[in-house]
Design a protein around this motif. Sequence first.
Motif, PDB file in Angstrom:
ATOM      1  N   LEU A  92       0.833  -1.204   0.000  1.00 51.30           N
ATOM      2  CA  LEU A  92       0.000   0.000   0.000  1.00 51.30           C
ATOM      3  C   LEU A  92       0.870   1.259   0.000  1.00 51.30           C
ATOM      4  CD1 LEU A  92      -2.825   1.334   0.242  1.00 51.30           C
ATOM      5  CD2 LEU A  92      -2.503   1.202   2.722  1.00 51.30           C
ATOM      6  N   LEU A  93       1.915   1.271   0.806  1.00 50.95           N
ATOM      7  CA  LEU A  93       2.826   2.409   0.833  1.00 50.95           C
ATOM      8  C   LEU A  93       3.481   2.622  -0.530  1.00 50.95           C
ATOM      9  CD1 LEU A  93       4.307   4.623   2.433  1.00 50.95           C
ATOM     10  CD2 LEU A  93       6.009   2.909   3.033  1.00 50.95           C
ATOM     11  N   SER A  94       3.876   1.529  -1.181  1.00 59.60           N
ATOM     12  CA  SER A  94       4.467   1.641  -2.520  1.00 59.60           C
ATOM     13  C   SER A  94       3.460   2.197  -3.514  1.00 59.60           C
ATOM     14  CB  SER A  94       4.955   0.271  -2.995  1.00 59.60           C
ATOM     15  OG  SER A  94       5.981  -0.192  -2.174  1.00 59.60           O
ATOM     16  N   ALA A  95       2.211   1.747  -3.418  1.00 59.07           N
ATOM     17  CA  ALA A  95       1.176   2.244  -4.329  1.00 59.07           C
ATOM     18  C   ALA A  95       0.927   3.734  -4.109  1.00 59.07           C
ATOM     19  CB  ALA A  95      -0.114   1.449  -4.132  1.00 59.07           C
ATOM     20  N   LEU A  96       0.943   4.162  -2.859  1.00 50.78           N
ATOM     21  CA  LEU A  96       0.760   5.585  -2.564  1.00 50.78           C
ATOM     22  C   LEU A  96       1.914   6.415  -3.105  1.00 50.78           C
ATOM     23  CD1 LEU A  96      -0.668   5.427   1.068  1.00 50.78           C
ATOM     24  CD2 LEU A  96      -1.897   6.030  -1.029  1.00 50.78           C
ATOM     25  N   LEU A  97       3.124   5.902  -3.010  1.00 51.12           N
ATOM     26  CA  LEU A  97       4.278   6.626  -3.552  1.00 51.12           C
ATOM     27  C   LEU A  97       4.206   6.720  -5.073  1.00 51.12           C
ATOM     28  CD1 LEU A  97       7.161   5.249  -1.311  1.00 51.12           C
ATOM     29  CD2 LEU A  97       6.193   7.549  -1.301  1.00 51.12           C
ATOM     30  N   VAL A  98       3.750   5.652  -5.721  1.00 54.63           N
ATOM     31  CA  VAL A  98       3.596   5.694  -7.181  1.00 54.63           C
ATOM     32  C   VAL A  98       2.524   6.704  -7.568  1.00 54.63           C
ATOM     33  CG1 VAL A  98       2.800   4.347  -9.171  1.00 54.63           C
ATOM     34  CG2 VAL A  98       4.479   3.377  -7.588  1.00 54.63           C
ATOM     35  N   ALA A  99       1.407   6.702  -6.839  1.00 48.83           N
ATOM     36  CA  ALA A  99       0.334   7.664  -7.124  1.00 48.83           C
ATOM     37  C   ALA A  99       0.824   9.096  -6.915  1.00 48.83           C
ATOM     38  CB  ALA A  99      -0.871   7.375  -6.244  1.00 48.83           C
ATOM     39  N   ALA A 100       1.632   9.310  -5.892  1.00 51.63           N
ATOM     40  CA  ALA A 100       2.187  10.644  -5.659  1.00 51.63           C
ATOM     41  C   ALA A 100       3.128  11.041  -6.792  1.00 51.63           C
ATOM     42  CB  ALA A 100       2.921  10.679  -4.320  1.00 51.63           C
ATOM     43  N   GLY A 101       3.860  10.086  -7.335  1.00 49.23           N
ATOM     44  CA  GLY A 101       4.745  10.371  -8.457  1.00 49.23           C
ATOM     45  C   GLY A 101       3.982  10.778  -9.705  1.00 49.23           C
TER      46      GLY A 101
ATOM     47  N   GLU B 103      12.422  20.492  -6.999  1.00 48.97           N
ATOM     48  CA  GLU B 103      12.020  21.562  -7.906  1.00 48.97           C
ATOM     49  C   GLU B 103      10.590  22.042  -7.654  1.00 48.97           C
ATOM     50  OE1 GLU B 103      12.661  20.343 -11.923  1.00 48.97           O
ATOM     51  OE2 GLU B 103      14.759  19.857 -11.563  1.00 48.97           O
ATOM     52  N   GLN B 104       9.894  21.461  -6.721  1.00 52.79           N
ATOM     53  CA  GLN B 104       8.521  21.870  -6.445  1.00 52.79           C
ATOM     54  C   GLN B 104       8.521  23.139  -5.597  1.00 52.79           C
ATOM     55  OE1 GLN B 104       6.177  18.638  -4.999  1.00 52.79           O
ATOM     56  NE2 GLN B 104       7.039  17.217  -6.478  1.00 52.79           N
ATOM     57  N   ALA B 105       7.440  23.910  -5.725  1.00 53.16           N
ATOM     58  CA  ALA B 105       7.359  25.214  -5.058  1.00 53.16           C
ATOM     59  C   ALA B 105       7.467  25.082  -3.536  1.00 53.16           C
ATOM     60  CB  ALA B 105       6.069  25.913  -5.449  1.00 53.16           C
ATOM     61  N   TRP B 106       6.762  24.117  -2.953  1.00 51.68           N
ATOM     62  CA  TRP B 106       6.801  23.982  -1.495  1.00 51.68           C
ATOM     63  C   TRP B 106       8.178  23.557  -1.013  1.00 51.68           C
ATOM     64  CZ3 TRP B 106       7.992  19.287   0.680  1.00 51.68           C
ATOM     65  CH2 TRP B 106       7.864  18.170  -0.122  1.00 51.68           C
ATOM     66  N   ALA B 107       8.911  22.799  -1.851  1.00 53.57           N
ATOM     67  CA  ALA B 107      10.248  22.359  -1.474  1.00 53.57           C
ATOM     68  C   ALA B 107      11.252  23.498  -1.572  1.00 53.57           C
ATOM     69  CB  ALA B 107      10.682  21.197  -2.359  1.00 53.57           C
ATOM     70  N   GLN B 108      11.061  24.386  -2.532  1.00 57.27           N
ATOM     71  CA  GLN B 108      11.973  25.517  -2.669  1.00 57.27           C
ATOM     72  C   GLN B 108      11.712  26.563  -1.598  1.00 57.27           C
ATOM     73  OE1 GLN B 108      11.597  26.742  -6.734  1.00 57.27           O
ATOM     74  NE2 GLN B 108      12.868  25.057  -7.482  1.00 57.27           N
ATOM     75  N   ALA B 109      10.480  26.625  -1.089  1.00 54.04           N
ATOM     76  CA  ALA B 109      10.165  27.582  -0.027  1.00 54.04           C
ATOM     77  C   ALA B 109      10.864  27.203   1.281  1.00 54.04           C
ATOM     78  CB  ALA B 109       8.655  27.666   0.173  1.00 54.04           C
ATOM     79  N   ASP B 110      10.947  25.897   1.569  1.00 55.00           N
ATOM     80  CA  ASP B 110      11.602  25.430   2.790  1.00 55.00           C
ATOM     81  C   ASP B 110      12.429  24.189   2.442  1.00 55.00           C
ATOM     82  OD1 ASP B 110      12.442  24.871   5.336  1.00 55.00           O
ATOM     83  OD2 ASP B 110      10.465  24.357   6.110  1.00 55.00           O
ATOM     84  N   PRO B 111      13.731  24.348   2.152  1.00 55.11           N
ATOM     85  CA  PRO B 111      14.548  23.218   1.700  1.00 55.11           C
ATOM     86  C   PRO B 111      14.712  22.090   2.722  1.00 55.11           C
ATOM     87  CG  PRO B 111      15.665  25.300   1.277  1.00 55.11           C
ATOM     88  CD  PRO B 111      14.462  25.597   2.112  1.00 55.11           C
TER      89      PRO B 111
ATOM     90  N   ARG C 226       1.093  12.306  -9.596  1.00 53.63           N
ATOM     91  CA  ARG C 226       0.514  13.622  -9.308  1.00 53.63           C
ATOM     92  C   ARG C 226       1.575  14.718  -9.400  1.00 53.63           C
ATOM     93  NH1 ARG C 226      -2.399  15.638  -3.794  1.00 53.63           N
ATOM     94  NH2 ARG C 226      -2.940  17.680  -4.572  1.00 53.63           N
ATOM     95  N   TRP C 227       2.764  14.421  -8.922  1.00 59.06           N
ATOM     96  CA  TRP C 227       3.858  15.385  -8.940  1.00 59.06           C
ATOM     97  C   TRP C 227       4.977  14.853  -9.817  1.00 59.06           C
ATOM     98  CZ3 TRP C 227       2.881  14.573  -3.276  1.00 59.06           C
ATOM     99  CH2 TRP C 227       1.952  15.489  -2.806  1.00 59.06           C
ATOM    100  N   PRO C 228       4.881  15.050 -11.123  1.00 59.78           N
ATOM    101  CA  PRO C 228       5.906  14.497 -12.010  1.00 59.78           C
ATOM    102  C   PRO C 228       7.236  15.247 -11.949  1.00 59.78           C
ATOM    103  CG  PRO C 228       4.272  15.704 -13.281  1.00 59.78           C
ATOM    104  CD  PRO C 228       3.799  15.698 -11.863  1.00 59.78           C
TER     105      PRO C 228
END
Length: 105
Positions: A36-45, A54-62, A47-49
């Motif tokens: 299930l955890l693996s499936a959630l990580l794939v689904a997140a991938g 490089e995502q906005a939330w990651a650049q706001a707080d590294p 959603r966030w390709p």
Amino acid sequence: MSQSAILSESPSVATLASSALHSLRSLLGPWLLALLLSALLVAAGWRWPTPLLEQAWAQADPGLPALLALVLVLVPPALMAALLVARMRRHGDKGESVDCVHGER
């Protein structure tokens, strides 16, 4: 000790098969959770390709992507280790061999 005595004290095939089946059933829950955890990580991938950094939330707080990466890498093995330790404590093995239990030395 004769061979017939050894065979009479050894566990039967049915007992060994029952034990193996019980072990497989006890591992089914953690395996399904990992799946299930693996499936959630794939689904997140999907959603966030874009890469995590490089995502906005990651650049706001590294520090957040680094914390997320540590959690994803360290928590599953820690949970499995905790599960194994809990099962070892429940069975209470004192390090005795099977032969010593039957009075042989």
